[in-house]
Write an enzyme that holds these catalytic residues in place. Sequence first.
Site, PDB file in Angstrom:
ATOM      1  N   GLY A 288       0.865  -1.171   0.000  1.00 16.20           N
ATOM      2  CA  GLY A 288       0.000   0.000   0.000  1.00 16.20           C
ATOM      3  C   GLY A 288       0.905   1.226   0.000  1.00 16.20           C
ATOM      4  O   GLY A 288       1.111   1.908  -1.010  1.00 16.20           O
ATOM      5  N   TYR A 329      -0.176   7.389  15.102  1.00 18.31           N
ATOM      6  CA  TYR A 329       1.000   6.502  15.067  1.00 18.31           C
ATOM      7  C   TYR A 329       2.289   7.226  15.442  1.00 18.31           C
ATOM      8  O   TYR A 329       3.364   6.673  15.241  1.00 18.31           O
ATOM      9  CB  TYR A 329       1.191   5.940  13.658  1.00 18.31           C
ATOM     10  CG  TYR A 329       0.040   5.149  13.104  1.00 18.31           C
ATOM     11  CD1 TYR A 329      -0.433   4.009  13.747  1.00 18.31           C
ATOM     12  CD2 TYR A 329      -0.561   5.518  11.899  1.00 18.31           C
ATOM     13  CE1 TYR A 329      -1.471   3.275  13.214  1.00 18.31           C
ATOM     14  CE2 TYR A 329      -1.602   4.787  11.358  1.00 18.31           C
ATOM     15  CZ  TYR A 329      -2.047   3.665  12.024  1.00 18.31           C
ATOM     16  OH  TYR A 329      -3.071   2.942  11.494  1.00 18.31           O
ATOM     17  N   CYS A 355     -10.542  21.119  17.436  1.00 12.26           N
ATOM     18  CA  CYS A 355     -10.548  21.286  18.887  1.00 12.26           C
ATOM     19  C   CYS A 355     -10.129  19.986  19.543  1.00 12.26           C
ATOM     20  O   CYS A 355     -10.950  19.180  20.005  1.00 12.26           O
ATOM     21  CB  CYS A 355     -11.911  21.764  19.345  1.00 12.26           C
ATOM     22  SG  CYS A 355     -12.154  23.455  18.791  1.00 12.26           S
TER      23      CYS A 355
HETATM   24  C1  LIG Z   1      -2.792  -2.851   5.101  1.00 13.12           C
HETATM   25  C2  LIG Z   1      -2.492  -4.097   4.394  1.00 13.12           C
HETATM   26  C3  LIG Z   1      -1.466  -4.121   3.435  1.00 13.12           C
HETATM   27  C4  LIG Z   1      -0.619  -2.932   3.068  1.00 13.12           C
HETATM   28  O1  LIG Z   1       0.270  -2.510   4.040  1.00 13.12           O
HETATM   29  P1  LIG Z   1       1.299  -1.315   3.718  1.00 13.12           P
HETATM   30  O2  LIG Z   1       2.103  -1.183   4.953  1.00 13.12           O
HETATM   31  O3  LIG Z   1       0.502  -0.091   3.422  1.00 13.12           O
HETATM   32  O4  LIG Z   1       2.098  -1.704   2.539  1.00 13.12           O
HETATM   33  C5  LIG Z   1      -1.265  -5.316   2.781  1.00 13.12           C
HETATM   34  N1  LIG Z   1      -2.008  -6.416   3.043  1.00 13.12           N
HETATM   35  C6  LIG Z   1      -2.997  -6.415   3.969  1.00 13.12           C
HETATM   36  C7  LIG Z   1      -3.781  -7.643   4.199  1.00 13.12           C
HETATM   37  C8  LIG Z   1      -3.259  -5.258   4.671  1.00 13.12           C
HETATM   38  O5  LIG Z   1      -4.241  -5.265   5.586  1.00 13.12           O
END
Ligand SMILES: *Cc1c(COP(=O)(O)O)cnc(C)c1O
Length: 428
Positions: A288, A329, A355
């Site tokens: 991601g 985070y 706020c």
């Molecule tokens: C969130 C997620 C990802 C992606 O993680 P990144 O750290 O954004 O690369 C991949 N696979 C699953 C199943 C996820 O829940």
Amino acid sequence: MADSKNWLFVPSLLNFLKMELTNGKYELQNIALASLAHEFGTPAYVYDGNKIVSQLQSLKNAFSENPLKVKFAMKALSNISIVKLLCEHGAGIDAVSINEAKLALSVGVKNTDVNFTPNCVDFSEIVEGVELGLSVNLDNLSALEKFGKKYGNSYPCGIRLNPHIMAGGNYKISTGHSNSKFGISIYQLPDVMRLIDQYKIVVNGLHIHTGSEITETDVFLKMAEILFGIASDFPSLKFIDFGSGFKVAYRTEDHVTNMYDLGLKLGKSFKEFYHRYGKQLELWIEPGKYLVSEAGYLLVRVNVVKPTPSVTFVGVDSGLNHLIRPMMYDAYHEIVNISNPGGTQKIYTVVGNICETDTLGADRKLNEVREGDLLAIKNAGAYGYTMASNYNSRFRPPEILLWNGRAQLIRKRDTLDDLLRNQVIAEI
Ligand SMILES: *Cc1c(COP(=O)(O)O)cnc(C)c1O
């Protein structure tokens, strides 16, 4: 499409893929960020589409020895234009909810290219995934049993395993440790095998995702060894899915996952494995952040400069309602004052207008900030807009895609109608 793919990777053009200071103006794809703020208003999310595609390409290059399938974890950035962009360049989708899957299908992603990996959902959602023809990954024994009872050997499924490796930058974003809610523990494999035998379940893939921000190639290799050891018990595999957790730089000095090194080493052990296994398997990954984090910028405007006896606050027209990662985070997002590149550097704490204590960046050295200046918050492509809310009844920002030097609005800013849309006035 082929042409737009090729020009990207000429090395001299690589600088095109990040924010550059040119003749006193910050630009992205030769477009001044200030002109985007002028055209679309602030706050606004801006995504560099060519950078996203170049990240995808770099993964393909790193794993070029293997039949790699990249499944974009769309929870990081679920705008359908981004989904479409990545899928038209050869990515599939990793969807964690049936709605994400449906969003992907709505822009023409093939159902078989959608990997559905939900966690703790009602079984009806998995049934819907099957009815849509998705590739389904199960992550608990209860779902596996229901799946076996309902489908027997008529529909294959993947299994998400928890290898019990503590990995990743912090406990909140690590999902593979022993107390994690994700995946079926490898210690419960005997139960998995019993259900498979009982219902003749066809397992076509094994899946692990140990969490986010793993920098060591060795961690992936260790997980791989565990999976390869288990895989020989599953004769119908088509793929092994290594999940994600690839780390990108949030600060210039950050350690990042060396994808080239990983591609080489994981690729090699994967090949050795499938020769032992007896047939070629597909290697899947689900990035991601790696694909979209660095491509995104949140443009905000300075409402107030507020010196106090201890710190000088810069209050902007955004906050935790638009970018919650710094508060949730403790994530570090670099901030640049794009309106005053020559200004004397001073220390500021950049906060939102919500706020709530919504510090976007504490004690940052920025070129002198004046009210009305534009700031760019970097690494805002992943888990930025998708985690945004209407808290404080504020509008979520628009999203703008830059693609081949052209800016396009891909989501409008909310309006008051959006805040009222699903509300029903009670009779009082
Ligand atoms: C969130 C997620 C990802 C992606 O993680 P990144 O750290 O954004 O690369 C991949 N696979 C699953 C199943 C996820 O829940």
